[in-house]
Design an enzyme around this catalytic site. Sequence first.
Site, PDB file in Angstrom:
ATOM      1  CE  LYS A   1      -1.992  -0.972   3.960  1.00  0.00           C
ATOM      2  NZ  LYS A   1      -1.426  -2.313   4.238  1.00  0.00           N
TER       3      LYS A   1
ATOM      4  NE  ARG B   1      -4.674  -1.010   9.262  1.00  0.00           N
ATOM      5  CZ  ARG B   1      -3.587  -0.423   8.740  1.00  0.00           C
ATOM      6  NH1 ARG B   1      -3.521   0.871   8.626  1.00  0.00           N
ATOM      7  NH2 ARG B   1      -2.578  -1.138   8.334  1.00  0.00           N
TER       8      ARG B   1
ATOM      9  NE  ARG C   1       6.891  -3.112   6.313  1.00  0.00           N
ATOM     10  CZ  ARG C   1       5.559  -3.039   6.291  1.00  0.00           C
ATOM     11  NH1 ARG C   1       4.946  -2.277   5.407  1.00  0.00           N
ATOM     12  NH2 ARG C   1       4.853  -3.746   7.137  1.00  0.00           N
TER      13      ARG C   1
ATOM     14  NE  ARG D   1       6.020  -0.723   9.912  1.00  0.00           N
ATOM     15  CZ  ARG D   1       4.883  -0.740   9.222  1.00  0.00           C
ATOM     16  NH1 ARG D   1       4.841  -0.184   8.014  1.00  0.00           N
ATOM     17  NH2 ARG D   1       3.817  -1.300   9.709  1.00  0.00           N
TER      18      ARG D   1
ATOM     19  NE  ARG E   1       1.446  -5.126  11.676  1.00  0.00           N
ATOM     20  CZ  ARG E   1       2.526  -5.000  10.908  1.00  0.00           C
ATOM     21  NH1 ARG E   1       3.573  -5.747  11.129  1.00  0.00           N
ATOM     22  NH2 ARG E   1       2.538  -4.145   9.923  1.00  0.00           N
TER      23      ARG E   1
END
Length: 218
Positions: free
Chosen positions: A13, A88, A127, A160, A171
């Site tokens: 995203k 969300r 990531r 992160r 998640r």
Amino acid sequence: MNLLIMGPPGSGKGTQSKLVVEKYGLVHISTGDIFRKAIKEKSELGHLAKSYIEKGEYVPDDIVCEVIEDRLAEDDCKNGFLLDGFPRTIYQAVKLEQMLEKLNKKIDHVLKIDVDPYVLVKRRAGRRVCSNCGSSYHLEFKPPVTKGACDKCGHAIVQRADDTEETAFKRLDIYLKSTYPLVEYYDAKELLRNIHGFGTIERVFFRINRELEKYDNH
Ligand code: ADP
Ligand code: ADP
Ligand code: ZN
């Protein structure tokens, strides 16, 4: 044109949002980025959000909605915006509709990025983000020019805090339970645009453009 982008954590995203806002001249509004900035600045909002985010949980609806309401009222949103990571929950989606109504605005398209679980895990595991400016990288798929350093500002790139193995499953689970119902919600409003999320970043961006070009109202 006002857009909304949704997809499971790590689907791409943020990456696609950057490309879309640049091409269409929109303002990028990412709740994740807003919270990470607030945490870094140690503001009251950051303090509130931190405990939830690090556990892999959603920040409470009312806090998120207030942040978005203030942001949407800012002047730069008048030429179009892209909401990334909001809404969300159905509660947030209903609130958003009320906020937009007051501002005499509406969402034109909801881009939903579909990615297979295997790809999702690989994307999230590799990531890395800049510790200073928040720019996003991937060890394998989008490495910085100089190993370990941000292309834009030279600061160290790090993982992160919520990209750990423990939070990953949680998640995704919360996404499926709380966010996935938005698919039906926006489909009923004829706003849903499904985008295949596999392949390179460029390939996915190509699909988004092709989808948007099908509609003349932008
Ligand atoms: P990802 O890129 O993994 O999908 P984001 O960067 O968008 O995640 O958001 C990071 C975290 O911030 C989320 O896991 C959640 O804890 C919190 N968050 C962001 N947006 C929202 C929202 N709309 N409602 C509740 N929590 C949110
Ligand atoms: P989200 O905002 O949905 O959580 P990101 O945009 O942060 O997802 O992407 C997750 C990771 O996957 C990042 O490291 C990013 O560089 C990488 N990535 C995004 N899109 C692709 C793609 N099409 N192919 C390979 N890697 C990608
Ligand atoms: Zn940087």
